[in-house]
Design an enzyme around this catalytic site. Sequence first.
Site, PDB file in Angstrom:
ATOM      1  N   GLU A  41       0.833  -1.220   0.000  1.00 12.66           N
ATOM      2  CA  GLU A  41       0.000   0.000   0.000  1.00 12.66           C
ATOM      3  C   GLU A  41       0.858   1.256   0.000  1.00 12.66           C
ATOM      4  OE1 GLU A  41      -2.381  -0.846   3.606  1.00 12.66           O
ATOM      5  OE2 GLU A  41      -3.880  -1.710   2.281  1.00 12.66           O
ATOM      6  N   CYS A  79     -10.670  -0.603   7.450  1.00 13.26           N
ATOM      7  CA  CYS A  79     -10.241   0.746   7.839  1.00 13.26           C
ATOM      8  C   CYS A  79     -11.005   1.828   7.086  1.00 13.26           C
ATOM      9  CB  CYS A  79      -8.744   0.904   7.617  1.00 13.26           C
ATOM     10  SG  CYS A  79      -8.172   0.396   5.988  1.00 13.26           S
TER      11      CYS A  79
END
Lengths: 655, 655
Positions: free
Chosen positions: A320, A414
């Site tokens: 990421e 998230c």
Amino acid sequence: MTSTTAGPDLAPGPATSPVTAPAAPTARAALLLHPVPLGASRSTGGFWFERMQINRRQAIRTGYDKLQTAGNLRNLRIAAGVEQGEATGPIFMDSDVYKWLEAAGWEHAREPDPQILGWIREITAVVAAAQAADGYLDSVQQVRGQGARYTDLHWSHEHYCAGHLFQAAVAVHRGTGETGLLDIAVKLADHLVATFGPGRTEEVDGHPVVEMGLVELFRETGNRAYLDLARWFVDARGHDIIRTRHGAEPTYFSDRLPVRETTSPEGHAVRAIYLTAGAADLAAETGDVELLDALVRQWEGMLSSKTYVTGGIGSRWDWEQFGDHYELGPDRAYAETCAAIASVQWSWRMLLATGEARYADLVERTLFNAFLPGVSLAGTEYFYVNALQLRHDAHAEEERSVAHGRRPWFDCACCPPNIMRTLSQLDAYVATSSDRDGVAGVQLHQFTTGEVQAGGARVRVDTDYPWDGTVRVEVLESPGEFELALRVPGWAEGAVATVVGEPVPTTAGDYLRVRRAFSVGDVVELVLPMTVRIVEADPRVDAVRGCVVVERGPLVYAVEQVDLPDGLVADDVRVRVAELRDARAEHRSDLLDGVTVLHLPVHAAVGAAAGPLYRPAGDDPAPQAEDTVQVVPSVPYYAWANRELGAMRVWLPRA
Amino acid sequence: MTSTTAGPDLAPGPATSPVTAPAAPTARAALLLHPVPLGASRSTGGFWFERMQINRRQAIRTGYDKLQTAGNLRNLRIAAGVEQGEATGPIFMDSDVYKWLEAAGWEHAREPDPQILGWIREITAVVAAAQAADGYLDSVQQVRGQGARYTDLHWSHEHYCAGHLFQAAVAVHRGTGETGLLDIAVKLADHLVATFGPGRTEEVDGHPVVEMGLVELFRETGNRAYLDLARWFVDARGHDIIRTRHGAEPTYFSDRLPVRETTSPEGHAVRAIYLTAGAADLAAETGDVELLDALVRQWEGMLSSKTYVTGGIGSRWDWEQFGDHYELGPDRAYAETCAAIASVQWSWRMLLATGEARYADLVERTLFNAFLPGVSLAGTEYFYVNALQLRHDAHAEEERSVAHGRRPWFDCACCPPNIMRTLSQLDAYVATSSDRDGVAGVQLHQFTTGEVQAGGARVRVDTDYPWDGTVRVEVLESPGEFELALRVPGWAEGAVATVVGEPVPTTAGDYLRVRRAFSVGDVVELVLPMTVRIVEADPRVDAVRGCVVVERGPLVYAVEQVDLPDGLVADDVRVRVAELRDARAEHRSDLLDGVTVLHLPVHAAVGAAAGPLYRPAGDDPAPQAEDTVQVVPSVPYYAWANRELGAMRVWLPRA
């Protein structure tokens, strides 16, 4: 300490008006603009208001259910000893609870709701029960860790969860006036202060966010120890603590270089930008001009070579992460929804510190085109990743793949509650106030129908933005002389404005600043040119060579398969810029909750279907478009994948 | 069972000559060509011979040391109970030992070496001591697993390690005549047969390779139970065993679809292609035409949209996977060295089964441009990942990043010993034999100076390939009439040939087949056109739109920073195809162990340095090259990063 301001907050710094803010890119004053008090900026209609209402009615309600069914609350109950079993989900499960609580707190402030308040109380009680006597709190660690604390801080997210708790506690306190969650937060913060810092445990969490949380808690409580600990966390980073203690490669954790020496963000995008946002808070609170200058440089580094045209950041799926400079491929764009939120938070803080319109410009671009795509129009499904291209036969694999379409939740969830809390506090990003030489200022950074009250003035904004470029501001209350500033976006060359009917000049990428003795009923009107704009990338962005993007107003457009005639695959769409300039805009209130569609003349690539993958090249690129032009609708990128999921392109190859 | 053939082997199937092989893409016969016996194809000089000698002298020796220092042998000793401690490294550490043993076995066959034989004996004894009484063997699992076996087979690599042991055992047996490792392999294989299969444990390993290993072991021992188990493993895949048993997403493990239904490879590249290679073995051994047809389709699917211009495969860093169709970005190309090896193994087996030149073409392209870049010219450092572009300011992060340059070893060291075993058996890929209607055939698929003995004939090949296009084949022994076939690569339009001085026609992408009563001293000469070729990609390969690749012979070329004048960054190189056609070739024996350099006329992009990342687009793409042309050397891609590490480009944007 400003106990009445909402959301992204900064306590008062040196009072200077943006009117005289230096044009130089590095600001020398630590703070120029101030957030308006909670409730003083209030959307009442239009684009963002609709998104906020859907967030309130759909997302926050289903979010409450998800906290039950996904196991987040169960983890806390197990930690409290009132339920038995193993902890569920990733180590940072508590943070989803806190993000949801933060959203609920802001929502209750927007409009009190006994059900929301009841949920806040219920969940606060669950959190309170889980907290250890000395203040420690992290349910997954408590249950799985068998008493171990902070042994694996580069992975454990213990401070990360704390940071989100602090932000939630401030929101719930401000939004409801109740102190239950704040008490928990203070107890945990005191425990952190007693445990970490110079001479105590000198370690940093692998995932920043506690820095922002601690500064917020300092603002709410006035306890400087929290600010001092935030400063220590920011300054400790980049000194190889993580590699030394845990043997981990530091780039991913934003621990390779000190924030003050970083010129371009790197590593895990959300970590990197939560850290810079926290550092910006710190710079503002401490007047640390050197730190602010470093953040300006890093922000420029991000904008100049590591930001997608949507405002999205983070180009690598693996870990990421940010990619190298100009590594911005559209098909594998990661552009995590959470990273967009981090970017908005950072740019907002830079705006407050510097008063420069470019930060508000990036907030706008990111909100519309990198944040909003993360949630469905119905408010119930989410993208984790925001690719700028989907091929027609893409294989939907793991949960984050956009080839699944948006999903109701994630194992690693998230993004959904992060979207909820951002929409709930969106009004806070609309306006700021200033006070210079006794003259109040009101700055309008984002355009939404509603009211803003600041510096003794009250104004009403009416606009059909982003579909229409007219922003009408009427003075409802006036303290006499004050300065009203409206952002003229960087894309809005040729914007025109009138002040009480008189034309005034505007500069794109700067504020239209009107300082006068306003009377009630005075009107300032800004008209932004809503022409179709065709944009290309710096030639160093290899992945989109020979391609263009269509924009209108603040919106990036996309071609979706569902809008194309049979036989034309979105993968194969080609365009000619000269023809695109004639694209017709049509507002379709019946489509996608109401969007302005752009009808684009496009061609179909020919020669793509036949021949080997690699072939002899001609002196010039082979013609790749038929002569026939078809006109097809394109839609704002944020709205894609809300009908039939299919191929999609933001970057359109030239014919 | 053919106990005398080397390396990638296939037992005799229906005997048909490639002369009459059907032109249709799907072969109807299960096997057309046969590997030549071990030692019957022998390089004695030239390009590949040099690489093989360096592999023997450098890589295999340092590999032996690494097995000691990286903990592989220690793990086995701990499993044997003669050393104490915890296991080191990833779960598949044993497989590095077996790959090295395989390389050593083939090397000993190439040229007996008492030191190599001593090492083989020493390590075989270590392996033997670790094996459990019932045949089970997997040192890391034995040490870490506390008695547990096959509980986590989707991750544990227990069959994977077994597969590599089987391949090593066959190589060592054939190469040295010693049976020690083969005895261990048979004992483990018998244990697998007793444990897995229908009515026993019905599970598959997460990482294929045991299929190829079992078929090889069947060939070596004649025990059909090994072939049956291989068939069961191949057919069991794609029936959701891994998801059902372990809850894991099946794509990564090549378990989403049965091999027979897969039309384009997906998931983890090495896993996917080891599986297809094993399935090809199975199709050949069982005459399973349906399976072979399915493999032809899948191979075509790979070649048509999932193969880099280098032959490399696997475009995603995340999970080392194949991307979607046409997802072939050069900067983040994964193109794992092991995946290139898998591709060579698969194509080789398809070549044997079908006799079609296209498979040998891909073997060649992959060996030169996707496999060979994985090892330094010195034979001591390795690339795990083979990116086709490196930007000048790329950040070197984790161990696989090419921005580090090649590395001496990896924590996950699958690639280095895989390179070793491939170079050690490279002679086996050079030639095959056939036998049809009593007429022997000898096929030359790869061009290297040396001798080939098959079907009663013996020929000597002389060539300075890949630098020079002349391949001279002289008959040293003749059985009378036989057919000599030389591959004319697909890129070699206009190749000319003579048979005993008489010109004969050639067809690019097919074999030049000469059937006659050869006399000793007869010469067949093939002259391949070594012109500079400029290649572009299908327009659906978005990531290289507007770019071209320079090729010469079988080699893909790259522009490296070290060859550029000051002020010209490789990132900014632009080319005009018409000018590239004039590129001058110069052989530089002093450079990079001897390479033919291509001097390319290039331009520098202008306008890249100034302005924002996104900007208004003109009707036509903005000119991106200056008028001045500079001529810069380019080098074969395999040789990059052997001098000063810097920016590199394979795909060159058009000016």
